[in-house]
Design an enzyme around this catalytic site. Sequence first.
Site, PDB file in Angstrom:
ATOM      1  N   ALA A  74      99.609 160.708  42.382  1.00 15.86           N
ATOM      2  CA  ALA A  74     100.392 160.283  41.097  1.00 15.86           C
ATOM      3  C   ALA A  74     101.601 159.605  41.273  1.00 15.86           C
ATOM      4  CB  ALA A  74     100.302 161.420  39.943  1.00 15.86           C
ATOM      5  N   THR A  75     102.219 160.190  42.499  1.00 18.18           N
ATOM      6  CA  THR A  75     103.730 159.560  42.960  1.00 18.18           C
ATOM      7  C   THR A  75     103.402 157.918  43.076  1.00 18.18           C
ATOM      8  OG1 THR A  75     104.376 161.630  44.050  1.00 18.18           O
ATOM      9  CG2 THR A  75     105.321 159.762  44.924  1.00 18.18           C
ATOM     10  N   HIS A 204      94.810 166.713  42.779  1.00 16.43           N
ATOM     11  CA  HIS A 204      95.265 168.064  43.054  1.00 16.43           C
ATOM     12  C   HIS A 204      95.851 169.012  41.973  1.00 16.43           C
ATOM     13  CE1 HIS A 204      99.637 168.138  43.944  1.00 16.43           C
ATOM     14  NE2 HIS A 204      99.496 166.953  43.862  1.00 16.43           N
ATOM     15  N   CYS A 329     115.009 173.682  44.635  1.00 14.54           N
ATOM     16  CA  CYS A 329     115.832 173.756  45.954  1.00 14.54           C
ATOM     17  C   CYS A 329     115.711 172.716  46.910  1.00 14.54           C
ATOM     18  CB  CYS A 329     115.565 175.367  46.522  1.00 14.54           C
ATOM     19  SG  CYS A 329     115.243 176.568  45.446  1.00 14.54           S
TER      20      CYS A 329
HETATM   21  C1  LIG Z   1     102.455 166.427  40.629  1.00 10.34           C
HETATM   22  C2  LIG Z   1     103.098 165.437  39.703  1.00 10.34           C
HETATM   23  C3  LIG Z   1     103.311 164.332  40.143  1.00 10.34           C
HETATM   24  C4  LIG Z   1     103.069 164.003  41.566  1.00 10.34           C
HETATM   25  O1  LIG Z   1     101.683 163.841  41.845  1.00 10.34           O
HETATM   26  P1  LIG Z   1     101.199 163.767  43.483  1.00 10.34           P
HETATM   27  O2  LIG Z   1      99.839 163.582  43.308  1.00 10.34           O
HETATM   28  O3  LIG Z   1     101.395 165.037  44.093  1.00 10.34           O
HETATM   29  O4  LIG Z   1     101.760 162.369  44.201  1.00 10.34           O
HETATM   30  C5  LIG Z   1     103.858 163.417  39.301  1.00 10.34           C
HETATM   31  N1  LIG Z   1     104.067 163.678  37.987  1.00 10.34           N
HETATM   32  C6  LIG Z   1     103.834 164.941  37.568  1.00 10.34           C
HETATM   33  C7  LIG Z   1     103.871 165.132  36.069  1.00 10.34           C
HETATM   34  C8  LIG Z   1     103.361 165.914  38.679  1.00 10.34           C
HETATM   35  O5  LIG Z   1     103.053 167.105  37.704  1.00 10.34           O
END
Ligand SMILES: *Cc1c(COP(=O)(O)O)cnc(C)c1O
Length: 397
Positions: A74-75, A204, A329
């Site tokens: 998602a990043t 994940h 942190c």
């Molecule tokens: C975990 C998360 C992300 C990042 O997702 P990744 O797949 O770990 O890069 C982005 N936005 C939200 C709301 C998340 O909970």
Amino acid sequence: MSNRPIYLDCHATTPMDERVLEVMLPYFTKHFGNPSSISHAYGWEAEVAVKLARQCLADAIGATPEEIIFTSGATEANNLALKGVAEAYFSQGRHIITVETEHRAVLDPCRYLQTLGFEVTYLPVQPDGLIDLTQLEQALRPDTVLVSVMAANNEIGVLQPLAAIGAICRQQQILFHTDAAQGIGKIPLDVEEMNIDLMSLTAHKVYGPKGIGALYVRRRNPRVRLAPQIQGGGQERGIRSGTLSTPQIVGFAKAVELGLEELKSESQRLLQLRECLWQALCELEKIHFNGHRTQRLPGNLNISVEGVDGSALLLGLQSTAAVSSGSACSSVNVAPSHVLLALGRPEMLAYASVRFGIGRFNSAAEIEQVAQQTISTIESLRRSQTIGSKSANFKVR
Ligand SMILES: *Cc1c(COP(=O)(O)O)cnc(C)c1O
């Protein structure tokens, strides 16, 4: 292994479901082909698997397969959506609207875009964590190109009113992106009903593998233009180059499929567990429930505890439960959560907060155990801190 704490940090990541692992395994060894290899059977096998997975993910959100662009998570999907739209629509407008409580994977690309000359409005939230739709409407400008509002918050679990936001954006012909990392496979999502133009997904957080996700990109009514952020072999219609990871893609689709299959029953079960935990904890005095009471992920409970030190509280819980605090942190400093501060929580309460993320593999017995340990930790901290402050007073006098 056996004396590890109970895992209650499902907003950070989830354990992978064995059923997901099972469908992935053959694609590491036997069916290892590159799905882009069109000249032989190894490639074809992988291509078929990717095609089926893409269809499955598209079905899960009411999209078509061509609208799914695989990413590393998602990043990356958020970065692609924000930077890709900003770059492609540069000549039409340079104003973006998002929300103060977004994940850093949205906030940081927005800050970056500001350094390139974009203007970003960060909408505040109400004390329950929801945005005010009137404020959104008032923030829209003729040069607004994108509105980005998350589906479900990763700290307080609050669900933003996606359909209402989508309707506003569609009426004004402004693109609507949502970060649905916490939503996919857990709450119903439909890009047509909700008028979503771009949606970030990840595997994940829904019992799938780490390192795989997707960006949904609308292809018609309207067709979203996107400037690629990773260039190379031209995979994913040139929008995101790089060899596709067949095992992860297959696992991603299976994870989402399982999530949707079990969505109703699992939501009820998680809601019950969360309410049990909250009912037990709220017996104590001066415990605050963070975020909207009902419009939230069923497995999320976020509390602030008055009169205790935040790090002492986490330390006290450490051996019983793997939970997360309301403070982020980094190696150099501890800062109170930007999400809790945005709710208007005083800084001390933002520090002394705990996020419980209950998931598929948690049992009622585990929740009971965690509830008891949390209560006794808070009680003993309060007792010792009262004694501490009394003796401190005594010394001063
Ligand atoms: C975990 C998360 C992300 C990042 O997702 P990744 O797949 O770990 O890069 C982005 N936005 C939200 C709301 C998340 O909970």
